[in-house]
Scaffold this motif. Sequence first.
Motif, PDB file in Angstrom:
ATOM      1  N   LEU A 158       0.829  -1.205   0.000  1.00  0.00           N
ATOM      2  CA  LEU A 158       0.000   0.000   0.000  1.00  0.00           C
ATOM      3  C   LEU A 158       0.862   1.254   0.000  1.00  0.00           C
ATOM      4  O   LEU A 158       0.583   2.227  -0.721  1.00  0.00           O
ATOM      5  CB  LEU A 158      -0.932  -0.010   1.213  1.00  0.00           C
ATOM      6  CG  LEU A 158      -2.029  -1.086   1.209  1.00  0.00           C
ATOM      7  CD1 LEU A 158      -2.784  -1.089   2.535  1.00  0.00           C
ATOM      8  CD2 LEU A 158      -2.988  -0.857   0.052  1.00  0.00           C
ATOM      9  N   ALA A 159       1.922   1.240   0.812  1.00  0.00           N
ATOM     10  CA  ALA A 159       2.837   2.385   0.822  1.00  0.00           C
ATOM     11  C   ALA A 159       3.530   2.523  -0.528  1.00  0.00           C
ATOM     12  O   ALA A 159       3.753   3.654  -1.002  1.00  0.00           O
ATOM     13  CB  ALA A 159       3.869   2.217   1.933  1.00  0.00           C
ATOM     14  N   GLY A 160       3.858   1.389  -1.166  1.00  0.00           N
ATOM     15  CA  GLY A 160       4.495   1.447  -2.475  1.00  0.00           C
ATOM     16  C   GLY A 160       3.598   2.080  -3.525  1.00  0.00           C
ATOM     17  O   GLY A 160       4.062   2.877  -4.355  1.00  0.00           O
ATOM     18  N   VAL A 161       2.314   1.749  -3.491  1.00  0.00           N
ATOM     19  CA  VAL A 161       1.373   2.362  -4.439  1.00  0.00           C
ATOM     20  C   VAL A 161       1.297   3.870  -4.207  1.00  0.00           C
ATOM     21  O   VAL A 161       1.324   4.669  -5.155  1.00  0.00           O
ATOM     22  CB  VAL A 161      -0.017   1.713  -4.311  1.00  0.00           C
ATOM     23  CG1 VAL A 161      -1.040   2.470  -5.135  1.00  0.00           C
ATOM     24  CG2 VAL A 161       0.038   0.260  -4.755  1.00  0.00           C
ATOM     25  N   ALA A 162       1.207   4.273  -2.935  1.00  0.00           N
ATOM     26  CA  ALA A 162       1.096   5.698  -2.620  1.00  0.00           C
ATOM     27  C   ALA A 162       2.366   6.452  -2.999  1.00  0.00           C
ATOM     28  O   ALA A 162       2.328   7.484  -3.685  1.00  0.00           O
ATOM     29  CB  ALA A 162       0.796   5.868  -1.131  1.00  0.00           C
ATOM     30  N   VAL A 163       3.519   5.934  -2.550  1.00  0.00           N
ATOM     31  CA  VAL A 163       4.787   6.594  -2.855  1.00  0.00           C
ATOM     32  C   VAL A 163       5.052   6.568  -4.359  1.00  0.00           C
ATOM     33  O   VAL A 163       5.513   7.557  -4.939  1.00  0.00           O
ATOM     34  CB  VAL A 163       5.933   5.917  -2.079  1.00  0.00           C
ATOM     35  CG1 VAL A 163       7.292   6.422  -2.564  1.00  0.00           C
ATOM     36  CG2 VAL A 163       5.779   6.164  -0.587  1.00  0.00           C
TER      37      VAL A 163
END
Length: 322
Positions: A158-163
């Motif tokens: 999820l953090a990878g998608v956001a970042v």
Amino acid sequence: MSPGPRRARAPLGIALAAAFAAVAALVGLFVGPSHLAPGEVLAALFGGPVSDTTRDLVWIDRGPRVLLGLFVGAALAAAGTLFQAILRNPLADPYIVGVGPGALLGAALAGALGVSQASLLGITGAGACAFLGAAGAAALVLGVAGGRGPGSSTRVLLAGVAVGSFVTAVATWALYVENPSWQEAVHWLLGTLAWADAARIRTAAVATGVLVALVCVRARDLDALALGEASARFGGVDAPRAVRWLAAAGCLLVAAAVSTAGLVGFVGLLVPHGARRLVGPAHRVLVPVAALLGAGLLVLADAVARATARVEVPVWVVTALL
């Protein structure tokens, strides 16, 4: 499945993957906007009597992009296999975890600063900045995702998608500032093999060959990490150190791919699953098989992109459809 049948599948799987990559390379040489008969292509390859135009089409236009596609596809598939093992998540791939967009931002900033063509010890400015961008994005993703524990893999994705979305937006801005032509910016964002030249091929070939070999040497660590860090420690693997080294190798693979062909998505997501169905989960065989399948897949995707449109279509269009 017992270890015996799995070991028996390994040589066959490697042979099939190598054959697939070889056939894909031939298709890449045969297919293009300008029609060439297979006999003409083979004659040009082996020094037969053909026109200078045909020889140039094979050796200068199609040949380099096939070579670049093989190495870039191999790098992305190997990186996807790495990230899926480290995160123990089948959805992990260089783009989704944010590493690909980070590498793109680094390469874009190198161009904006005018250092993309600079070279030191064979390492280009674009390649070095792409690695720094990929590593920085990975660190940011881990920071946003928080500590370890239950659900950490999902948080990382999820953090990878956001970042990745944020970094892609910044990279897009940098590319449009740097390139007055929107077409070049789009090719950076969606990937292309049209930029294939000796320098890019050499960069992708050396990086992919060395790193895939190193990952195969550390295959035991990957096998252990795929079962979880607790199992890895029980098996005598220094899990945090192994994760750092393998993640760095993944970032380098992605940097080599992005700095030479732009941001190509989904190869690192699709190919490892196909490779596992072919040879099983043992990374000593899985990584080279995934690399060969990724090499062939990207070359075929580029051939489809060139054969089905009158203009140069970014290769991500085809990989996204897959």
